[in-house]
Design a protein around this motif. Structure first.
Motif, PDB file in Angstrom:
ATOM      1  N   THR A  71       8.286 -13.403  13.422  1.00  0.00           N
ATOM      2  CA  THR A  71       7.904 -13.666  12.423  1.00  0.00           C
ATOM      3  C   THR A  71       7.287 -12.775  11.600  1.00  0.00           C
ATOM      4  N   LEU A  72       7.404 -12.847  10.743  1.00  0.00           N
ATOM      5  CA  LEU A  72       7.541 -11.277  10.020  1.00  0.00           C
ATOM      6  C   LEU A  72       6.689 -11.529   8.849  1.00  0.00           C
ATOM      7  N   GLN A  73       5.799 -11.065   8.635  1.00  0.00           N
ATOM      8  CA  GLN A  73       4.304 -11.440   7.245  1.00  0.00           C
ATOM      9  C   GLN A  73       4.027 -10.118   6.919  1.00  0.00           C
ATOM     10  N   TYR A  74       3.641 -10.243   5.058  1.00  0.00           N
ATOM     11  CA  TYR A  74       3.011  -9.491   4.324  1.00  0.00           C
ATOM     12  C   TYR A  74       1.647  -9.795   4.139  1.00  0.00           C
ATOM     13  N   ALA A  75       0.525  -8.555   4.165  1.00  0.00           N
ATOM     14  CA  ALA A  75       0.157  -8.588   3.592  1.00  0.00           C
ATOM     15  C   ALA A  75      -0.816  -8.759   2.117  1.00  0.00           C
ATOM     16  N   ASN A  76      -0.177  -8.337   1.232  1.00  0.00           N
ATOM     17  CA  ASN A  76      -0.534  -8.071  -0.222  1.00  0.00           C
ATOM     18  C   ASN A  76      -1.640  -6.671  -0.315  1.00  0.00           C
ATOM     19  N   ASP A  77      -1.418  -5.799   0.682  1.00  0.00           N
ATOM     20  CA  ASP A  77      -2.639  -4.609   0.845  1.00  0.00           C
ATOM     21  C   ASP A  77      -4.010  -5.173   0.781  1.00  0.00           C
ATOM     22  N   VAL A  78      -4.521  -5.866   1.967  1.00  0.00           N
ATOM     23  CA  VAL A  78      -5.880  -6.662   1.693  1.00  0.00           C
ATOM     24  C   VAL A  78      -5.397  -6.397   3.580  1.00  0.00           C
ATOM     25  N   ALA A  79      -6.362  -6.292   3.726  1.00  0.00           N
ATOM     26  CA  ALA A  79      -6.600  -5.349   5.530  1.00  0.00           C
ATOM     27  C   ALA A  79      -7.085  -6.338   5.869  1.00  0.00           C
ATOM     28  N   ALA A  80      -8.579  -6.933   5.297  1.00  0.00           N
ATOM     29  CA  ALA A  80      -8.102  -8.626   6.192  1.00  0.00           C
ATOM     30  C   ALA A  80      -7.534  -9.532   6.301  1.00  0.00           C
ATOM     31  N   ASP A  81      -6.807  -9.731   5.430  1.00  0.00           N
ATOM     32  CA  ASP A  81      -5.869 -10.556   5.826  1.00  0.00           C
ATOM     33  C   ASP A  81      -4.514 -10.173   6.916  1.00  0.00           C
ATOM     34  N   GLN A  82      -4.527  -9.269   6.706  1.00  0.00           N
ATOM     35  CA  GLN A  82      -3.314  -8.419   7.906  1.00  0.00           C
ATOM     36  C   GLN A  82      -4.286  -8.667   9.024  1.00  0.00           C
ATOM     37  N   VAL A  83      -5.875  -8.900   9.139  1.00  0.00           N
ATOM     38  CA  VAL A  83      -5.962  -8.936  10.574  1.00  0.00           C
ATOM     39  C   VAL A  83      -6.334 -10.295  10.806  1.00  0.00           C
ATOM     40  N   SER A  84      -6.229 -10.965  10.491  1.00  0.00           N
ATOM     41  CA  SER A  84      -5.708 -12.886   9.923  1.00  0.00           C
ATOM     42  C   SER A  84      -4.524 -12.911  10.540  1.00  0.00           C
ATOM     43  N   GLN A  85      -3.848 -12.614  10.054  1.00  0.00           N
ATOM     44  CA  GLN A  85      -2.629 -12.601  10.280  1.00  0.00           C
ATOM     45  C   GLN A  85      -2.024 -12.224  11.952  1.00  0.00           C
ATOM     46  N   ILE A  86      -1.835 -10.979  12.357  1.00  0.00           N
ATOM     47  CA  ILE A  86      -2.227 -11.001  13.098  1.00  0.00           C
ATOM     48  C   ILE A  86      -2.490 -10.829  14.945  1.00  0.00           C
ATOM     49  N   GLU A  87      -4.390 -11.825  14.498  1.00  0.00           N
ATOM     50  CA  GLU A  87      -4.067 -12.653  15.297  1.00  0.00           C
ATOM     51  C   GLU A  87      -3.445 -13.794  15.298  1.00  0.00           C
ATOM     52  N   THR A  88      -3.358 -14.271  14.334  1.00  0.00           N
ATOM     53  CA  THR A  88      -2.780 -15.587  14.229  1.00  0.00           C
ATOM     54  C   THR A  88      -0.931 -15.341  15.369  1.00  0.00           C
ATOM     55  N   MET A  89      -0.328 -14.410  15.614  1.00  0.00           N
ATOM     56  CA  MET A  89       0.614 -13.851  16.212  1.00  0.00           C
ATOM     57  C   MET A  89       0.006 -13.812  17.321  1.00  0.00           C
ATOM     58  N   VAL A  90      -0.864 -12.902  17.882  1.00  0.00           N
ATOM     59  CA  VAL A  90      -1.217 -13.205  19.201  1.00  0.00           C
ATOM     60  C   VAL A  90      -1.639 -14.352  19.364  1.00  0.00           C
ATOM     61  N   LYS A 105      -7.946   1.798  10.239  1.00  0.00           N
ATOM     62  CA  LYS A 105      -9.090   1.794  11.364  1.00  0.00           C
ATOM     63  C   LYS A 105      -9.508   0.240  11.707  1.00  0.00           C
ATOM     64  N   SER A 106      -8.627  -0.436  11.737  1.00  0.00           N
ATOM     65  CA  SER A 106      -9.257  -2.455  10.948  1.00  0.00           C
ATOM     66  C   SER A 106      -9.020  -2.880  12.354  1.00  0.00           C
ATOM     67  N   LEU A 107      -8.161  -2.400  13.180  1.00  0.00           N
ATOM     68  CA  LEU A 107      -7.088  -3.027  13.566  1.00  0.00           C
ATOM     69  C   LEU A 107      -8.267  -3.236  15.443  1.00  0.00           C
ATOM     70  N   SER A 108      -8.525  -2.409  15.190  1.00  0.00           N
ATOM     71  CA  SER A 108      -9.182  -2.289  16.936  1.00  0.00           C
ATOM     72  C   SER A 108      -9.564  -3.777  17.796  1.00  0.00           C
ATOM     73  N   GLY A 109     -10.071  -4.550  16.986  1.00  0.00           N
ATOM     74  CA  GLY A 109     -10.315  -5.826  17.492  1.00  0.00           C
ATOM     75  C   GLY A 109      -9.100  -7.174  18.134  1.00  0.00           C
ATOM     76  N   VAL A 110      -8.806  -7.003  16.684  1.00  0.00           N
ATOM     77  CA  VAL A 110      -7.065  -8.037  17.774  1.00  0.00           C
ATOM     78  C   VAL A 110      -6.487  -7.238  18.181  1.00  0.00           C
ATOM     79  N   LEU A 111      -6.661  -5.832  18.260  1.00  0.00           N
ATOM     80  CA  LEU A 111      -5.433  -4.856  19.608  1.00  0.00           C
ATOM     81  C   LEU A 111      -6.084  -5.034  20.790  1.00  0.00           C
ATOM     82  N   ALA A 112      -7.283  -5.244  20.563  1.00  0.00           N
ATOM     83  CA  ALA A 112      -8.016  -5.692  21.868  1.00  0.00           C
ATOM     84  C   ALA A 112      -7.582  -7.509  23.023  1.00  0.00           C
ATOM     85  N   GLN A 113      -7.701  -7.790  21.592  1.00  0.00           N
ATOM     86  CA  GLN A 113      -7.227  -9.233  22.207  1.00  0.00           C
ATOM     87  C   GLN A 113      -5.398  -9.479  22.250  1.00  0.00           C
TER      88      GLN A 113
END
Ligand code: BGC
Length: 361
Positions: A71-90, A105-113
């Protein structure tokens, strides 16, 4: 390192050959190396810059050649969108995440999941900060990128022989990108002694990272800052002799500003990524150099890491000390960047198949 794959991936015919071999393996034993059925989520920052498109495509092709579902995703330089894309991958139970972070620094939460699900996490090109949940880092020697840019300026202005003073202005990347300070510090270590000694003068006085950073690495933002610098500090007939620019998109924004300001001969201008447009600028004399980083090799290094880790082996690591993410030193594999200008672009980026000759026509 998987020498065969790297060798094969250096051209279109090679890529086709890999695909054929991969599908043959897949039909025989579901992946050939135990990776059949494994899933990888790839989170890239933006499609506005050529390099990330190449990175995404190279990673996808290389993982698929190893039998992974991608699964390959791009987030158009919007950090919050990248976090949700990674949440979906998880949520999709990927086995591996390969992430080039928009905001380090925006990824600690999703990476803990992700860790909760034992997903292997690779920081791709950009280190992810303030989390224990990143396993490995695949990148280039980011300090050396800056060293190459700074050294190019010193040599192009012939500071060993010319007293100057020469006027220089400084640009850096996004503050949300961990690489930014490595690039700038590498360059500044080379340039600062000449500024202190008076051979280089920063007429704007803007030398701190906060002053010279460029939001989202955006060329238009850099262009606007250069416009301001020209009208506020160069309205007395003085000229800019050199510009430290960290990335080709920013370099081209600076060229546009200088052209708007009436420059017909460009100062020394650095860059990074060997984007097609900037290699053309180098040939035309609008940009002086770029730093080439072979994204094919970075993709291969990453895939090799993942194959090793998921196969229960230790991946190849060549740096165990440089990249402290604030929580731990992340084991890294760093590739070598190469300085490219009008004298060696043919050999380094064209003959290596990175850019096709007709793309430069
Ligand atoms: C990458 C550079 C790129 C920049 C802007 C950095 O993290 O290392 O290659 O020029 O981001 O996209």
């Amino acid at each position: 390192m998987n020498v065969n794959r790297r060798h094969l991936m250096t051209g279109t015919i090679g890529a086709a050959a890999v695909a054929m071999v991969a599908s043959a393996c897949a039909s025989e034993d579901g992946g050939g190396d135990g990776s059949g059925g494994k899933k990888v989520g790839i989170a890239m920052p933006t499609k506005t810059s050529e390099r990330w498109i190449l990175d995404g495509n190279n990673l996808k092709d290389s993982f698929e050649a190893e039998g992974y579902e991608v699964t390959l995703q791009y987030a158009n330089d919007v950090a919050a969108d990248q976090v949700s894309q990674i949440e979906t991958m998880v949520g999709q139970n990927v086995d591996v995440l390969v992430i080039a972070a928009i905001d380090n620094k925006s990824l600690s939460g999703v990476l803990a999941q992700a860790k909760g699900q034992e997903i292997t996490v690779i920081a791709y090109d950009r280190l992810i900060l303030d989390t224990p949940d990143v396993d490995y880092y695949a990148s280039f020697d980011n300090t050396k990128v800056g060293t190459l840019q700074g050294t190019y300026i010193v040599e192009a202005l012939d500071l060993a022989n010319q007293a100057g003073p020469f006027n220089i202005e400084l640009f850096a990347g996004a503050l949300t990108d961990n690489n930014t300070k490595y690039f700038f510090n590498g360059a500044w270590e080379v340039l600062e002694p000449y500024v202190t000694g008076g051979q280089l003068v920063v007429k704007s006085g803007q030398t701190s990272l906060e002053q010279i950073a460029t939001e989202n690495w955006d060329g238009a933002v850099a262009q606007e800052r250069m416009d301001n610098i020209l009208s506020n500090f160069y309205n007395d007939g003085s000229v800019v002799d050199a510009v430290l620019a960290p990335y080709d998109g920013i370099s081209r924004g600076i060229v546009a500003s200088l052209q708007g300001g009436g420059y017909t001969t460009m100062p020394v201008i650095t860059g990074q990524d060997a984007e097609v447009e900037s290699v053309k600028y180098i040939i035309e004399g609008l940009q002086s150099m770029t730093v080439y980083k072979d994204t094919r090799a970075l993709a291969d290094t990453t895939v090799d890491m993942v194959v090793a880790v998921l196969g229960g082996e230790k991946p190849d690591i060549n740096d165990n000390e440089t990249y402290d993410n604030g929580n731990k030193v992340v084991p890294a594999y760093l590739l070598e960047p190469v300085s490219v200008d009008v004298n060696n672009y043919q050999e380094i980026v064209v003959d290596s198949g990175y850019i096709e000759a007709d793309e430069l026509a």
